[in-house]
Design a protein around this motif. Structure first.
Motif, short mmCIF file in Angstrom:
data_model
loop_
_atom_site.label_atom_id
_atom_site.label_comp_id
_atom_site.label_asym_id
_atom_site.label_seq_id
_atom_site.Cartn_x
_atom_site.Cartn_y
_atom_site.Cartn_z
N ARG A 103 17.47 42.34 23.92
CA ARG A 103 17.26 41.67 25.12
C ARG A 103 16.15 40.69 25.58
O ARG A 103 15.92 39.68 26.14
CB ARG A 103 17.50 42.64 26.34
CG ARG A 103 18.63 43.32 26.31
CD ARG A 103 19.10 44.53 27.00
NE ARG A 103 20.40 45.04 26.82
CZ ARG A 103 20.81 45.91 27.78
NH1 ARG A 103 20.61 46.48 28.69
NH2 ARG A 103 22.30 45.99 27.53
N GLU A 104 15.06 41.19 24.85
CA GLU A 104 13.76 40.48 24.75
C GLU A 104 14.06 39.17 23.94
O GLU A 104 13.47 38.08 24.40
CB GLU A 104 12.64 41.44 24.12
CG GLU A 104 12.22 42.49 25.05
CD GLU A 104 11.19 43.57 24.27
OE1 GLU A 104 10.82 43.26 22.82
OE2 GLU A 104 10.72 44.24 25.00
N TRP A 105 14.50 39.28 22.92
CA TRP A 105 14.72 37.84 22.10
C TRP A 105 15.49 36.97 23.05
O TRP A 105 15.43 35.80 22.88
CB TRP A 105 15.63 38.39 20.89
CG TRP A 105 14.93 39.32 19.98
CD1 TRP A 105 13.49 39.08 19.75
CD2 TRP A 105 15.35 39.66 18.64
NE1 TRP A 105 13.28 39.80 18.65
CE2 TRP A 105 14.33 40.21 17.88
CE3 TRP A 105 16.53 39.93 18.26
CZ2 TRP A 105 14.59 40.96 16.81
CZ3 TRP A 105 16.64 40.65 17.05
CH2 TRP A 105 15.71 41.15 16.25
N ALA A 106 16.77 37.43 23.79
CA ALA A 106 17.55 36.76 24.38
C ALA A 106 16.77 36.12 25.57
O ALA A 106 17.31 34.79 25.92
CB ALA A 106 18.85 37.51 24.91
N VAL A 135 22.91 36.65 16.44
CA VAL A 135 24.11 37.18 16.84
C VAL A 135 23.74 38.70 17.18
O VAL A 135 23.61 39.58 16.26
CB VAL A 135 25.44 37.21 15.83
CG1 VAL A 135 26.54 37.78 16.41
CG2 VAL A 135 25.52 35.46 15.53
N ALA A 136 23.67 38.94 18.51
CA ALA A 136 23.35 40.25 19.02
C ALA A 136 24.39 41.24 19.47
O ALA A 136 25.15 40.77 20.26
CB ALA A 136 22.13 40.03 19.94
N ARG A 189 15.50 51.25 21.23
CA ARG A 189 14.50 50.13 20.96
C ARG A 189 15.26 48.79 20.28
O ARG A 189 14.88 47.66 20.54
CB ARG A 189 13.70 50.75 19.82
CG ARG A 189 12.76 49.79 19.04
CD ARG A 189 12.10 50.33 17.65
NE ARG A 189 13.09 50.68 16.58
CZ ARG A 189 13.49 51.75 15.93
NH1 ARG A 189 12.89 52.97 16.78
NH2 ARG A 189 14.16 51.93 15.06
N LYS A 190 16.50 49.15 19.81
CA LYS A 190 17.25 47.89 19.42
C LYS A 190 17.85 46.99 20.48
O LYS A 190 17.66 46.01 20.44
CB LYS A 190 18.39 48.23 18.41
CG LYS A 190 17.89 48.73 17.16
CD LYS A 190 19.02 49.17 16.24
CE LYS A 190 18.58 49.51 14.70
NZ LYS A 190 19.35 49.76 13.54
N ARG A 191 18.29 47.94 21.49
CA ARG A 191 18.93 47.33 22.63
C ARG A 191 17.82 46.34 23.26
O ARG A 191 17.97 45.35 23.64
CB ARG A 191 19.66 48.25 23.49
CG ARG A 191 20.80 48.50 23.03
CD ARG A 191 21.47 49.45 23.94
NE ARG A 191 22.66 48.53 24.74
CZ ARG A 191 23.18 48.77 25.83
NH1 ARG A 191 23.08 49.88 26.26
NH2 ARG A 191 23.89 47.87 26.30
N ARG A 192 16.64 47.02 23.61
CA ARG A 192 15.48 46.39 24.30
C ARG A 192 15.13 45.14 23.44
O ARG A 192 15.08 43.90 24.04
CB ARG A 192 14.40 47.46 24.48
CG ARG A 192 13.33 46.92 25.00
CD ARG A 192 11.93 47.85 25.30
NE ARG A 192 11.60 48.62 24.24
CZ ARG A 192 11.97 49.57 23.55
NH1 ARG A 192 12.53 50.48 24.37
NH2 ARG A 192 11.48 50.33 22.38
N ARG A 193 15.12 45.19 22.05
CA ARG A 193 14.55 44.09 21.19
C ARG A 193 15.67 42.93 21.37
O ARG A 193 15.21 41.67 21.82
CB ARG A 193 14.62 44.49 19.83
CG ARG A 193 13.98 43.60 18.76
CD ARG A 193 14.10 44.25 17.41
NE ARG A 193 12.73 45.30 17.20
CZ ARG A 193 12.91 46.18 16.49
NH1 ARG A 193 13.70 46.51 15.63
NH2 ARG A 193 11.79 46.78 16.39
#
Length: 181
Positions: free
Chosen positions: A148-151, A88-89, A142-146
């Motif tokens: 989006r990469e996971w999604a 849950v992002a 960094r957290k936002r990028r992470r």
């Protein structure tokens, strides 16, 4: 994976996004136990639990069939990701997460309520080089990028990425209704 059967859930987001509150609400809606990460990683006096002990604690939880974690530190991020069925992002804009963080931190400084394991936020901790406010700025991109990469990665766990708190609330309300059936 359908929301109603996800039993290993990682709530992830930028500092100040409301991860702990979301995890607690998801736990109430589903009955899946929530494990507050701050309680597992900070001892009284703001003493950080050594990284290897953090890894052991998180691995023990993640070995279980059901769990909700309200964060994942880079030191052991791969442990919950390997077992999570759902991430849950909380991918909120900076203005929202920062305003929440400022309001929450100021409130804690004034009313002296405990955060984890008896720790309190003080003006000294807020102004220190380890300040949670500084951490927000250091980790935000960094957290936002992470997230989006996971999604975008079909080989990882399912990701529900929320850009607005009201969408998260609606999802949790629907999740609770589904679990009640």
């Amino acid at each position: 994976m359908a929301d109603r059967i996800a039993r290993r859930i990682l709530v992830y987001g930028v500092t100040g996004s409301g991860k702990s509150t979301a995890a607690q609400r998801i736990s109430r809606a589903t009955g899946v136990p929530w494990h507050p990460v701050d309680d597992l990683t900070w001892e009284p006096g703001w003493v950080e639990v050594p990284p290897e002990e953090q890894r052991r604690r998180i691995a023990r939880i993640c070995a279980q069939d059901e769990w909700i974690l309200d964060a994942a530190y880079g030191k052991w991020l791969e442990i919950p990701l390997a077992r999570a069925e759902l991430v849950v992002a909380l991918d909120y804009p900076r203005w929202l997460s920062l305003s929440r963080l400022l309001r929450r931190t100021a409130g804690r400084v004034v009313d002296k309520r405990t955060v984890c394991n008896g720790n309190r936020e003080t003006l000294r901790t807020v102004l220190s080089r380890d300040s949670i406010l500084l951490w927000h700025f250091r980790s935000f991109a960094r957290k936002r990028r992470r997230m989006r990469e996971w999604a975008a990665d079909p080989s990882g766990p399912a990701v529900h990425r929320f850009g607005r708190p009201r969408d998260l609330r609606a999802w949790i309300d629907a999740l609770g209704a589904t679990e009640a059936r």
